[in-house]
Scaffold this motif. Sequence first.
Motif, mmCIF file in Angstrom:
data_model
loop_
_atom_site.group_PDB
_atom_site.id
_atom_site.type_symbol
_atom_site.label_atom_id
_atom_site.label_comp_id
_atom_site.label_asym_id
_atom_site.label_seq_id
_atom_site.Cartn_x
_atom_site.Cartn_y
_atom_site.Cartn_z
ATOM 1 N N SER A 55 0.823 -1.206 0.000
ATOM 2 C CA SER A 55 0.000 0.000 0.000
ATOM 3 C C SER A 55 0.858 1.258 0.000
ATOM 4 C CB SER A 55 -0.947 0.006 1.204
ATOM 5 O OG SER A 55 -0.231 -0.022 2.423
ATOM 6 N N LEU A 56 2.045 1.204 0.603
ATOM 7 C CA LEU A 56 2.947 2.355 0.586
ATOM 8 C C LEU A 56 3.318 2.739 -0.840
ATOM 9 C CD1 LEU A 56 4.865 4.392 1.994
ATOM 10 C CD2 LEU A 56 6.579 2.573 2.068
ATOM 11 N N THR A 57 3.577 1.742 -1.673
ATOM 12 C CA THR A 57 3.957 2.010 -3.062
ATOM 13 C C THR A 57 2.779 2.579 -3.848
ATOM 14 O OG1 THR A 57 5.579 0.223 -2.989
ATOM 15 C CG2 THR A 57 4.903 0.994 -5.166
ATOM 16 N N LEU A 58 1.594 1.988 -3.676
ATOM 17 C CA LEU A 58 0.416 2.503 -4.366
ATOM 18 C C LEU A 58 0.144 3.945 -3.950
ATOM 19 C CD1 LEU A 58 -2.047 2.130 -6.194
ATOM 20 C CD2 LEU A 58 -3.264 1.164 -4.222
ATOM 21 N N TYR A 59 0.235 4.200 -2.649
ATOM 22 C CA TYR A 59 0.029 5.565 -2.167
ATOM 23 C C TYR A 59 1.020 6.522 -2.833
ATOM 24 C CZ TYR A 59 0.088 9.711 0.715
ATOM 25 O OH TYR A 59 0.041 11.018 1.114
ATOM 26 N N ALA A 60 2.306 6.171 -2.814
ATOM 27 C CA ALA A 60 3.329 7.066 -3.357
ATOM 28 C C ALA A 60 3.163 7.271 -4.850
ATOM 29 C CB ALA A 60 4.717 6.512 -3.048
ATOM 30 N N ALA A 61 2.746 6.235 -5.578
ATOM 31 C CA ALA A 61 2.546 6.366 -7.021
ATOM 32 C C ALA A 61 1.408 7.334 -7.329
ATOM 33 C CB ALA A 61 2.266 5.002 -7.637
ATOM 34 N N LEU A 62 0.313 7.224 -6.581
ATOM 35 C CA LEU A 62 -0.814 8.130 -6.805
ATOM 36 C C LEU A 62 -0.475 9.547 -6.341
ATOM 37 C CD1 LEU A 62 -3.799 5.818 -5.792
ATOM 38 C CD2 LEU A 62 -3.082 6.486 -8.098
ATOM 39 N N GLU A 63 0.302 9.657 -5.280
ATOM 40 C CA GLU A 63 0.720 10.982 -4.828
ATOM 41 C C GLU A 63 1.615 11.656 -5.866
ATOM 42 O OE1 GLU A 63 1.720 12.250 -0.535
ATOM 43 O OE2 GLU A 63 3.650 11.679 -1.410
ATOM 44 N N ALA A 64 2.523 10.870 -6.471
ATOM 45 C CA ALA A 64 3.377 11.409 -7.536
ATOM 46 C C ALA A 64 2.528 11.874 -8.718
ATOM 47 C CB ALA A 64 4.380 10.354 -7.985
ATOM 48 N N ALA A 65 1.513 11.070 -9.063
ATOM 49 C CA ALA A 65 0.632 11.446 -10.169
ATOM 50 C C ALA A 65 -0.083 12.763 -9.871
ATOM 51 C CB ALA A 65 -0.380 10.333 -10.419
ATOM 52 N N TRP A 66 -0.578 12.901 -8.640
ATOM 53 C CA TRP A 66 -1.275 14.131 -8.240
ATOM 54 C C TRP A 66 -0.345 15.339 -8.322
ATOM 55 C CZ3 TRP A 66 -0.163 17.550 -4.373
ATOM 56 C CH2 TRP A 66 -1.138 18.507 -4.093
ATOM 57 N N ALA A 67 0.931 15.161 -7.896
ATOM 58 C CA ALA A 67 1.875 16.275 -7.833
ATOM 59 C C ALA A 67 2.535 16.568 -9.172
ATOM 60 C CB ALA A 67 2.954 15.970 -6.796
ATOM 61 N N GLY A 68 2.333 15.715 -10.171
ATOM 62 C CA GLY A 68 3.017 15.891 -11.445
ATOM 63 C C GLY A 68 4.464 15.469 -11.406
ATOM 64 N N ALA A 69 4.825 14.605 -10.448
ATOM 65 C CA ALA A 69 6.201 14.140 -10.295
ATOM 66 C C ALA A 69 6.476 12.955 -11.214
ATOM 67 C CB ALA A 69 6.463 13.747 -8.840
ATOM 68 N N GLY A 70 7.753 12.726 -11.502
ATOM 69 C CA GLY A 70 8.155 11.564 -12.280
ATOM 70 C C GLY A 70 8.202 10.321 -11.414
ATOM 71 N N LEU A 71 8.095 9.147 -12.052
ATOM 72 C CA LEU A 71 8.091 7.872 -11.336
ATOM 73 C C LEU A 71 9.146 6.935 -11.907
ATOM 74 C CD1 LEU A 71 4.325 6.995 -10.709
ATOM 75 C CD2 LEU A 71 6.127 7.185 -8.992
ATOM 76 N N VAL A 72 9.843 6.248 -10.998
ATOM 77 C CA VAL A 72 10.859 5.271 -11.376
ATOM 78 C C VAL A 72 10.616 4.004 -10.571
ATOM 79 C CG1 VAL A 72 13.325 4.739 -11.408
ATOM 80 C CG2 VAL A 72 12.548 7.058 -11.944
ATOM 81 N N ASP A 73 10.397 2.878 -11.252
ATOM 82 C CA ASP A 73 10.147 1.596 -10.604
ATOM 83 C C ASP A 73 11.484 0.928 -10.283
ATOM 84 O OD1 ASP A 73 9.288 -0.849 -9.712
ATOM 85 O OD2 ASP A 73 8.322 -1.455 -11.593
ATOM 86 N N LEU A 74 11.790 0.774 -8.990
ATOM 87 C CA LEU A 74 13.033 0.137 -8.546
ATOM 88 C C LEU A 74 12.811 -1.298 -8.082
ATOM 89 C CD1 LEU A 74 14.375 3.088 -6.343
ATOM 90 C CD2 LEU A 74 14.991 2.590 -8.713
ATOM 91 N N SER A 75 11.574 -1.766 -8.091
ATOM 92 C CA SER A 75 11.267 -3.067 -7.498
ATOM 93 C C SER A 75 11.914 -4.206 -8.284
ATOM 94 C CB SER A 75 9.751 -3.279 -7.440
ATOM 95 O OG SER A 75 9.183 -3.320 -8.737
ATOM 96 N N GLY A 76 12.384 -5.187 -7.548
ATOM 97 C CA GLY A 76 12.950 -6.385 -8.167
ATOM 98 C C GLY A 76 14.358 -6.233 -8.687
ATOM 99 N N LEU A 77 14.974 -5.063 -8.546
ATOM 100 C CA LEU A 77 16.330 -4.847 -9.035
ATOM 101 C C LEU A 77 17.348 -5.130 -7.934
ATOM 102 C CD1 LEU A 77 15.891 -1.439 -10.914
ATOM 103 C CD2 LEU A 77 15.745 -3.745 -11.878
ATOM 104 N N ARG A 78 18.547 -5.557 -8.333
ATOM 105 C CA ARG A 78 19.641 -5.691 -7.386
ATOM 106 C C ARG A 78 20.018 -4.315 -6.853
ATOM 107 N NH1 ARG A 78 22.911 -8.596 -11.480
ATOM 108 N NH2 ARG A 78 24.211 -6.730 -11.289
ATOM 109 N N ALA A 79 20.712 -4.298 -5.710
ATOM 110 C CA ALA A 79 21.061 -3.031 -5.070
ATOM 111 C C ALA A 79 21.857 -2.121 -5.999
ATOM 112 C CB ALA A 79 21.842 -3.299 -3.780
ATOM 113 N N ASP A 80 22.828 -2.690 -6.736
ATOM 114 C CA ASP A 80 23.632 -1.843 -7.612
ATOM 115 C C ASP A 80 22.784 -1.256 -8.747
ATOM 116 O OD1 ASP A 80 23.328 -4.410 -8.676
ATOM 117 O OD2 ASP A 80 25.179 -4.288 -9.831
#
Length: 367
Positions: free
Chosen positions: A95-120
């Motif tokens: 739910s934290l991710t869904l919240y942040a994605a919708l908040e970014a959409a509301w603010a006109g911010a860009g989004l970058v999906d980091l899920s499932g990636l290695r740390a580097d």
Amino acid sequence: MVACIDWQGPILFDPRGTFGHLRGMVAAGQGVRVGPDGITAIDAGHIECTTSGSSGAPKRIRRSLESWTRSFVRNGAIFGLQDAVIGLPGTMAQSLTLYAALEAAWAGAGLVDLSGLRADRQLGQLVAHGVSHVYATPAQAEMILMGEGNAPSLRQWIIGGGRLSADLRQRLAHRFPQARVAQFYGASETSFITLDPGDAPEGSVGRAYPEVEIRTDGAGELWVRSPYLFEGYGLGGSPETRWSDDGFLSVGEIGQIDADGYVYVQGRKGRVVQVLDHLVSPEPAEVFLSERLGCPVAVVARRDALRGARLWAMVGQGPQGAQVEEALAAFRHRVGPTAAPHGWQRVDPLPLLPSGKPDLQRLEAMI
């Protein structure tokens, strides 16, 4: 306030198309439900998040979209989201991710999906897309720290979904000295309860978030009233979640509020176990050990025929065995043998729920 989102911000990295799918639904004016089957449409103006807590029992949290858009306005001013690029290491099942994605959409911010990636690779995406803000759980922030290097564009960490230890805060500040570190405390049912922009006393989760009222009862249980509360459960439920006659909500958290309004959370009533003739919460041990060892630690109960239960520490990657033993001895000296873990074992990696929190049910089965 009109509960709608006009998605203007760019989607900069979306390898699975999740953000694109969400944007299409928002553009069509649909409500969204996130669950095991992905993102589906529901009635307009509503959001449902299907979560699996530490007990493994699924719950569907139903709330109005307006209960989130009210805090979008607050966070836009607090964190400066209008020109932001937001990195999200969690999946949309959180739910934290869904919240942040919708908040970014509301603010006109860009989004970058980091899920499932290695740390580097997560760090590489922070740099490549000029990420300025990261919404993460403590475990997800630990993952990013496993990579090497800085991300000069990063200016704000927003940590939720778990206790931010003093050690993790210091390591984030050391690696990314140009970025502020804020934490908030809340639950899926309550959304924001407190906010700590970085100046709260050690051990506190900050003061009440704007428009939030917090009180405690005689048992030390925290009760909250705000415009951000959920409507109810669409699936499952929790006996610890209760409403008062005057609109306050409790999810079974125990804590206290000091004279300056700072909130200190001790843990959930549902995690308390009986050791001999004492009721013991495992969460103080988790906080102490994770801070002392600088790695994720979960403390679970192991059944004991004579004592009822014993606490057992499940320790993530990092410290040597001697360091763990020393930390356990220090905590035992502080609280006594009854409230301290009796033993420990290494678990690498520590299994996590989609929420980014330790999967306590799996960990109990691994003892």
